[in-house]
Design an enzyme around this catalytic site. Structure first.
Site, PDB file in Angstrom:
ATOM      1  N   SER A 147       3.243   0.242   4.327  1.00  0.00           N
ATOM      2  CA  SER A 147       3.124   1.156   5.465  1.00  0.00           C
ATOM      3  C   SER A 147       3.902   2.451   5.305  1.00  0.00           C
ATOM      4  O   SER A 147       3.817   3.328   6.175  1.00  0.00           O
ATOM      5  CB  SER A 147       3.553   0.450   6.757  1.00  0.00           C
ATOM      6  OG  SER A 147       2.564  -0.455   7.165  1.00  0.00           O
ATOM      7  N   LYS A 179       1.878   5.513   5.817  1.00  0.00           N
ATOM      8  CA  LYS A 179       1.638   6.161   7.109  1.00  0.00           C
ATOM      9  C   LYS A 179       2.427   7.456   7.256  1.00  0.00           C
ATOM     10  O   LYS A 179       2.097   8.285   8.108  1.00  0.00           O
ATOM     11  CB  LYS A 179       1.968   5.192   8.237  1.00  0.00           C
ATOM     12  CG  LYS A 179       1.052   3.959   8.270  1.00  0.00           C
ATOM     13  CD  LYS A 179       1.416   3.024   9.398  1.00  0.00           C
ATOM     14  CE  LYS A 179       0.429   1.872   9.524  1.00  0.00           C
ATOM     15  NZ  LYS A 179       0.635   0.826   8.505  1.00  0.00           N
ATOM     16  N   SER A 222       3.429   1.383  13.749  1.00  0.00           N
ATOM     17  CA  SER A 222       2.792   1.183  12.446  1.00  0.00           C
ATOM     18  C   SER A 222       1.390   0.601  12.572  1.00  0.00           C
ATOM     19  O   SER A 222       0.989  -0.287  11.814  1.00  0.00           O
ATOM     20  CB  SER A 222       3.669   0.261  11.575  1.00  0.00           C
ATOM     21  OG  SER A 222       3.363   0.402  10.215  1.00  0.00           O
ATOM     22  N   LYS A 264      10.547   5.361   8.138  1.00  0.00           N
ATOM     23  CA  LYS A 264       9.419   4.433   8.199  1.00  0.00           C
ATOM     24  C   LYS A 264       9.679   3.195   7.368  1.00  0.00           C
ATOM     25  O   LYS A 264      10.215   3.264   6.258  1.00  0.00           O
ATOM     26  CB  LYS A 264       8.149   5.126   7.677  1.00  0.00           C
ATOM     27  CG  LYS A 264       6.878   4.325   7.906  1.00  0.00           C
ATOM     28  CD  LYS A 264       6.469   4.321   9.355  1.00  0.00           C
ATOM     29  CE  LYS A 264       5.343   3.316   9.622  1.00  0.00           C
ATOM     30  NZ  LYS A 264       5.793   1.912   9.576  1.00  0.00           N
TER      31      LYS A 264
END
Length: 394
Positions: A65, A68, A131, A234
């Protein structure tokens, strides 16, 4: 060849009278970096770009992720450029619903519903804070028509940012053999979010997000550490990637970006990231020894309405140092061309070398600090004669 192009040492107040004030100075010791249990990691000073710690920082790894961040960068840039707005309504297609896309089941989701319309700004928060893989697909299809086309946009932005070790195949980060990045590239992307998209980056500090009555919490546990000063960025996890975290924190006017990829658990990625950030803040500092407008030299101007011109730096000159070393900084400048009118403020005539213990640690353009207009024909004629004599005698 001009004689005045030789190097000249400047102290500019950095070492002034140090030896007369201190008889014996304790040595400045910077310990080795901490051992970090991860496949790849890097610690970077955001303002100067200096890498403080790294290991396997250019090894290709699955980003999960962390992907992202690039989805967010593309969307944030589209909003900034006025191509879309946060108020735009996005139709949720079947690819963006766990009920019609089996690939999404068991993954992190915002829980948008197929055939509904969702404001683009809400999807943005669903991507950054919780997320949501479904939110990523909805945004990708809204901006580019298909997720494959959006991946092309992601790769174009990666090339633009100099992320030479990355390739994206989707907007969310679920594993794909041709979907990869590096710790170094993730640090580059994190810095770009902070620098280029401050309004977008501010969302990364949100600790929770509620959509359709469902509150979900940001998985970046460092946001709850009051002493660390973290405000992003993140987390990521898949079976192939392991547990990863890109983090950034600010303390004492210093911002650091840390990337830890491929740890064994959420606890490990938090602990290893905290190690890096604490090491950077404890043993390094970002200093600005020269403010914009600092004068380094006053040089003869040829063919101009003024006899002299001040040369120096117009940009903020920052560098990263081990703590306690600022007093040992020195600066040398080198002239690479002769100042001849007309001259515009900012024209470069040399280079400033900032050194520590005789080693170059930063270089900056040596530029004109003001304009100089071209003189009339008679004054220029005199200067041509003087310059001819000067060249003969030197």
């Amino acid at each position: 060849m001009l004689q005045h192009t030789t190097l000249r040492s400047l102290t500019a107040g950095l070492v002034a009278l140090a030896t007369s004030c201190i008889a014996f100075a304790a040595p400045v010791v910077t310990p080795d970096p901490p051992k970090v249990n991860a496949k790849g990691y890097v610690l970077v000073d955001y303002l100067t770009g200096r890498t403080l710690v790294q290991h396997n920082a250019d090894e290709r790894l699955a980003p999960a992720s962390l992907t992202k961040m690039m989805t967010s960068y593309v969307l944030g840039t589209e909003i900034k450029n006025g191509n879309v707005t946060e108020q735009d309504m996005v139709k949720i297609g079947p690819n963006a619903s766990l009920y019609t896309n089996a690939e999404l089941r068991g993954s992190s989701l915002m829980f948008v519903q197929v055939d509904t319309e969702v404001p683009l700004g809400e999807l943005n928060r669903g991507i950054i804070v919780v997320s949501g893989n479904d939110a990523c697909i909805a945004v990708a299809e809204h901006l580019a028509g298909t997720e494959d086309a959006f991946a092309d946009m992601m790769n174009a932005y990666a090339d633009h940012l100099g992320m030479t070790g990355s390739h994206f195949m989707n907007s969310h980060g679920l594993d794909h053999p041709e979907h990869y990045t590096t710790a170094h590239d993730m640090a580059t992307l994190g810095a770009a979010l902070i620098r280029d998209l401050p309004e977008e980056y501010a969302i990364y500090a949100d600790k929770s997000y509620t959509w359709d009555g469902r509150e979900q919490f940001n998985r970046n546990a460092l946001l709850w550490d009051k002493d660390l000063g973290a405000d992003g960025i993140k987390t990521g996890h898949t079976n192939e990637a392991g547990y990863s975290l890109v983090s950034s924190a600010v303390k004492d006017d210093m911002r650091l970006v840390a990337v830890v990829m491929g740890t064994d658990s959420t606890r490990a990625r938090n602990a290893e990231s905290r190690k890096l950030l604490q090491y950077g803040f404890r043993f390094f500092e970002t200093v600005v020894p020269y403010e914009p407008g600092t004068v380094f030299a006053e040089e003869r101007v040829w063919f101009g309405t003024q006899e002299k011109i001040e040369l120096g730096v117009l940009e903020t000159v920052a560098t990263t140092l081990p703590k306690g070393q600022r007093k040992n900084l020195k600066a040398d400048f080198e002239l690479t061309s002769r100042p001849e009118a007309p001259i515009a403020k900012g024209d470069q005539f040399g280079v400033v070398h900032v050194t520590l213990d005789g080693e170059d640690i930063a270089t900056y353009p040596l530029v004109a600090l003001h304009d100089v207009e071209e003189a009339g024909w008679f004054s220029k004629l005199i200067d041509h004669i003087l310059l001819f004599i000067h060249n003969l005698t030197n």
